[in-house]
Write an enzyme that holds these catalytic residues in place. Structure first.
Site, PDB file in Angstrom:
ATOM      1  CE  LYS A 157       6.581 -30.111   8.268  1.00  0.00           C
ATOM      2  NZ  LYS A 157       5.580 -31.152   8.572  1.00  0.00           N
ATOM      3  CG  ASP A 200       3.271 -37.438   4.925  1.00  0.00           C
ATOM      4  OD1 ASP A 200       2.328 -36.648   4.724  1.00  0.00           O
ATOM      5  OD2 ASP A 200       4.007 -37.368   5.919  1.00  0.00           O
ATOM      6  CG  ASP A 236       1.536 -34.013  12.051  1.00  0.00           C
ATOM      7  OD1 ASP A 236       2.551 -33.499  11.541  1.00  0.00           O
ATOM      8  OD2 ASP A 236       0.536 -34.362  11.384  1.00  0.00           O
ATOM      9  CD  GLU A 286       5.763 -34.850   8.637  1.00  0.00           C
ATOM     10  OE1 GLU A 286       5.456 -35.012   7.430  1.00  0.00           O
ATOM     11  OE2 GLU A 286       5.926 -33.741   9.156  1.00  0.00           O
TER      12      GLU A 286
END
Length: 539
Positions: free
Chosen positions: A70, A193, A8, A171
């Site tokens: 990210k 999420d 992850d 994800e």
């Protein structure tokens, strides 16, 4: 052959895990940490530190300590949202080839995939040290709404870390896999999420080992970083009011306030008020201290707009899937930002029940990635006897066991079937500033569509097609994706040349294009340039 791990790769933190016959084990860092900060520090001597060591130097070296990379990976640096994100960063970013962001470290230009590559290399080293074997392959998770460029850049980061990326796994799908694999469920779940930098919401139908995404939506500039920034702005205003010092122009002061903001956010997830002093605020040779008090109702007001946006997107995805709230059997929370009480309260109001709290939101995505890695590789690590504190033992993983595991020989090993969807509509520009959809949102992947294009002028040998991503009819109101160029076409009269262009989205969510002459069947030169995608040697 080396082992395959699940990773992850998060905005704030990252986790690496591996499937064993009896559960998922997490690779620990040097200090025994299961969750690794996604922070990279570039040292004056040219060396690099990653994880906790890098996080600890953020205040002292804000211009050379890179975090939240990210949010920039695979982005078009010219877009307004990226420009807004850059205003809050203490390190320098400039435009590079293909409009991708380059991070400037003391005169050296570093691509975002390089930064993420350092994080992945750190995770790989932690796993190898713990497992005592080489790690060569990985399933890496990405937000479901990541663009083609962001996915390409993530795969490039894996390559730079010396990893063969077996699959990019969305994800929410990974979280659902960890939640339901091996449990023989027949449910429709909502995976909510809300991470450090991105937000995704997906609805999935789980039937035994089949995990079908029904619809997905999200915002890759919505996450815990925004909550931290809101609290940091509150602290900055307090500093200006109490100490008559405006910290906003000072990267070091704002970094210190941002770190304090994250700590306050975490504290207010459990307590109703946070009160204390932010020390070590260096200003013109003086060390200042800032007293503060922030209550949970105050925090709710600061972040209400962000939480409202997540609920709006959740309602949208229910509508897209043609489902009522009552059809959802479970709400699975993923990401540290789901610990914020306002988030959980709003979810409970929407669905009429509390979200699932038994799942660790920081680790569930890596757990699902590890299950998928074990499935794809057909090889499981035997387990390191890390004890329950450092492992997630679960019978759900036993169907993955194979080979010389005695209790697994009786039946063929089960393999999860993952059916994902396209996160946004692929569009092309048409006359008058409008657009035409090629691949609609929420179509099952892999998928392909073929369209026929022709020339508009006599003797035309080149056709340029602008591509975008979004749901608006006017092309300019969508996100620019890139340019498709059909080159070296035969010079004929207008309309006589017909080129079949096939757009294909693979299981990684990456777009591929091929073209051929509709009359002769000969392949044509089709070059799709994706804005923000990595280019070798960009730095």
């Amino acid at each position: 052959m080396g082992l395959a791990v699940g990773i992850d790769l998060g905005t704030t933190n990252s986790v690496v895990a591996i499937a064993t016959p009896t559960g998922v084990e997490f690779a620990l860092g040097p200090a025994g940490e299961r969750v690794h900060p996604s922070v990279v520090g570039f040292q004056p001597d040219g060396s690099v530190v990653v994880g906790l060591d890098a996080k600890h130097q953020r205040v002292d070296f804000p211009a050379t300590t890179i975090y939240s990379a990210k949010r920039l990976i695979g982005q078009n640096v010219r877009t307004p949202l990226v420009q807004l994100a850059l205003t809050g960063l203490p390190y320098a970013v400039e435009e590079g080839p293909n409009q991708q962001p380059l991070i400037v470290i003391e005169g050296r230009r570093v691509t975002v995939p390089e930064v993420s590559g350092h994080v992945l290399a750190h995770l790989k080293a932690c796993a190898q040290r713990q497992l005592g074997q080489a790690v060569t392959d990985a399933v890496i998770t990405v937000p479901a709404n990541f663009t083609d460029a962001q996915r390409q850049a993530t795969k490039e980061a894996g390559r730079l870390a010396g990893l063969e990326v077996m699959r990019l796994l969305n994800e929410p799908t990974a979280a659902a896999l960890a939640y339901g694999f091996g449990q023989h469920k027949d449910e429709t779940v909502c995976v909510f999420d809300f991470g450090g930098g991105t937000f995704d919401v997906s609805l999935l139908a789980i039937k035994d080992e089949v995990f079908e995404v029904l619809a997905t939506d999200g915002d890759f500039f919505l996450g815990g970083d925004d909550i931290d920034r809101a609290i940091a702005e509150f602290l900055a205003a307090e500093m200006n009011r109490q100490l008559r010092v405006d910290p906003r122009p000072d990267a070091g002061l704002m970094t210190r306030l941002a770190i304090a903001a994250e700590e306050i956010k975490i504290h207010l997830s459990e307590a109703t008020a946070a009160e204390g002093t932010v020390d070590g605020l260096l200003h013109r040779g003086r060390s200042l201290s800032l007293p503060f008090r922030l209550t949970r109702p105050q925090l709710d007001e600061l972040i209400r707009g962000y939480v409202d946006r997540t609920i709006e997107l959740t309602r949208n995805v229910l509508t897209a899937a043609h489902l009522e709230v009552g059809a959802i059997t479970e709400v699975v929370c993923v990401g540290g930002s789901t610990r914020v009480p306002l988030v959980r309260r709003r979810l409970a109001e929407l669905f009429g029940r509390e979200p699932a709290l038994r799942i660790n939101p920081d680790e569930v995505v890596a757990q699902g990635a590890a299950i998928q890695a074990g499935s794809l590789s057909g090889a499981l690590y035997r387990g390191g006897g890390m004890a329950t504190r450092d492992a997630v033992p679960t019978a759900a993983l036993s169907p993955l066991a194979h080979g010389d595991v005695p209790w697994a020989k009786a039946a063929a090993p089960a393999r999860p079937i993952l059916l994902d969807v396209t996160p946004a509509t692929l569009r092309i520009a048409t006359a008058g500033g409008y657009s035409e959809p090629i691949l609609d949102k929420n179509l099952p992947t892999p998928i392909e569509r073929t369209r026929v294009f022709t020339t508009a002028h006599d003797q035309q040998t080149r056709v340029v097609i602008e591509c975008g991503r979004g749901e608006r009819k006017r092309f300019a109101e969508n996100e620019p994706l890139g340019t498709l160029v059909l080159d070296e076409l035969p010079p004929r009269r207008r309309g006589e040349v017909k080129i079949e262009v096939t757009f294909r989205v693979d299981t990684d969510g990456i777009l591929h294009v091929r073209a051929r002459d509709a009359d002769t069947g000969a392949s044509c030169d089709a070059d799709l340039t994706i804005l923000g995608a990595p280019t070798r040697g960009a730095a």
